[in-house]
Design a protein around this motif. Sequence first.
Motif, PDB file in Angstrom:
ATOM      1  N   UNK A  51       0.810  -1.316  -0.029  1.00  0.00           N
ATOM      2  CA  UNK A  51      -0.018  -0.172  -0.050  1.00  0.00           C
ATOM      3  C   UNK A  51       0.906   1.263   0.050  1.00  0.00           C
ATOM      4  N   UNK A  52       0.298   2.406  -0.304  1.00  0.00           N
ATOM      5  CA  UNK A  52       1.054   3.632  -0.297  1.00  0.00           C
ATOM      6  C   UNK A  52       1.650   4.144   1.058  1.00  0.00           C
ATOM      7  N   UNK A  53       1.266   3.491   2.056  1.00  0.00           N
ATOM      8  CA  UNK A  53       1.679   3.814   3.388  1.00  0.00           C
ATOM      9  C   UNK A  53       2.697   2.825   3.894  1.00  0.00           C
ATOM     10  N   UNK A  54       3.277   1.738   3.052  1.00  0.00           N
ATOM     11  CA  UNK A  54       4.271   0.715   3.113  1.00  0.00           C
ATOM     12  C   UNK A  54       3.777  -0.602   3.775  1.00  0.00           C
ATOM     13  N   UNK A  55       2.437  -0.637   3.964  1.00  0.00           N
ATOM     14  CA  UNK A  55       1.946  -1.709   4.472  1.00  0.00           C
ATOM     15  C   UNK A  55       1.830  -2.866   3.363  1.00  0.00           C
ATOM     16  N   UNK A  56       2.247  -4.012   3.773  1.00  0.00           N
ATOM     17  CA  UNK A  56       2.098  -5.280   2.901  1.00  0.00           C
ATOM     18  C   UNK A  56       1.256  -6.220   3.245  1.00  0.00           C
ATOM     19  N   UNK A  57       0.177  -6.573   2.254  1.00  0.00           N
ATOM     20  CA  UNK A  57      -0.737  -7.482   2.736  1.00  0.00           C
ATOM     21  C   UNK A  57      -1.482  -8.133   1.427  1.00  0.00           C
ATOM     22  N   UNK A  58      -2.459  -9.109   1.661  1.00  0.00           N
ATOM     23  CA  UNK A  58      -3.165  -9.636   0.403  1.00  0.00           C
ATOM     24  C   UNK A  58      -4.542  -9.206   0.407  1.00  0.00           C
ATOM     25  N   UNK A  59      -4.953  -8.923  -1.073  1.00  0.00           N
ATOM     26  CA  UNK A  59      -6.073  -8.130  -1.152  1.00  0.00           C
ATOM     27  C   UNK A  59      -7.324  -9.221  -0.792  1.00  0.00           C
ATOM     28  N   UNK A  60      -8.070  -8.659  -0.053  1.00  0.00           N
ATOM     29  CA  UNK A  60      -9.399  -9.269   0.313  1.00  0.00           C
ATOM     30  C   UNK A  60     -10.735  -8.729  -0.320  1.00  0.00           C
ATOM     31  N   UNK A  61     -10.521  -7.356  -0.676  1.00  0.00           N
ATOM     32  CA  UNK A  61     -11.636  -6.680  -1.037  1.00  0.00           C
ATOM     33  C   UNK A  61     -11.073  -5.385  -1.870  1.00  0.00           C
ATOM     34  N   UNK A  62     -11.540  -5.234  -3.091  1.00  0.00           N
ATOM     35  CA  UNK A  62     -11.608  -3.901  -3.734  1.00  0.00           C
ATOM     36  C   UNK A  62     -12.584  -3.042  -3.520  1.00  0.00           C
ATOM     37  N   UNK A  63     -12.407  -1.830  -3.166  1.00  0.00           N
ATOM     38  CA  UNK A  63     -13.342  -0.817  -2.602  1.00  0.00           C
ATOM     39  C   UNK A  63     -13.841   0.095  -4.007  1.00  0.00           C
ATOM     40  N   UNK A  64     -15.020   0.094  -4.399  1.00  0.00           N
ATOM     41  CA  UNK A  64     -15.469   0.833  -5.627  1.00  0.00           C
ATOM     42  C   UNK A  64     -15.255   2.320  -5.524  1.00  0.00           C
TER      43      UNK A  64
END
Length: 64
Positions: A51-64
């Motif tokens: 993410x733009x704040x440096x957090x790494x994770x697996x996408x669970x949901x895309x927000x429209x």
Amino acid sequence: MIGNERKNIRPGLKVKVIQKQHQRTGQLTEGVVKDILTKSPFHNRGIKVRLDNGIIGRVQEVID
């Protein structure tokens, strides 16, 4: 939209990710995709992103 397919994820999208340390609790973190880290077109637990704040994770949901 579910984040299992790489074609659905692109930089600039707002998503909810699960970080490795939160997999047991299911706590989601919201942010904007900066980089896509998973090379394969599909991953059953979610495409890994930074993410733009440096957090790494697996996408669970895309927000429209």
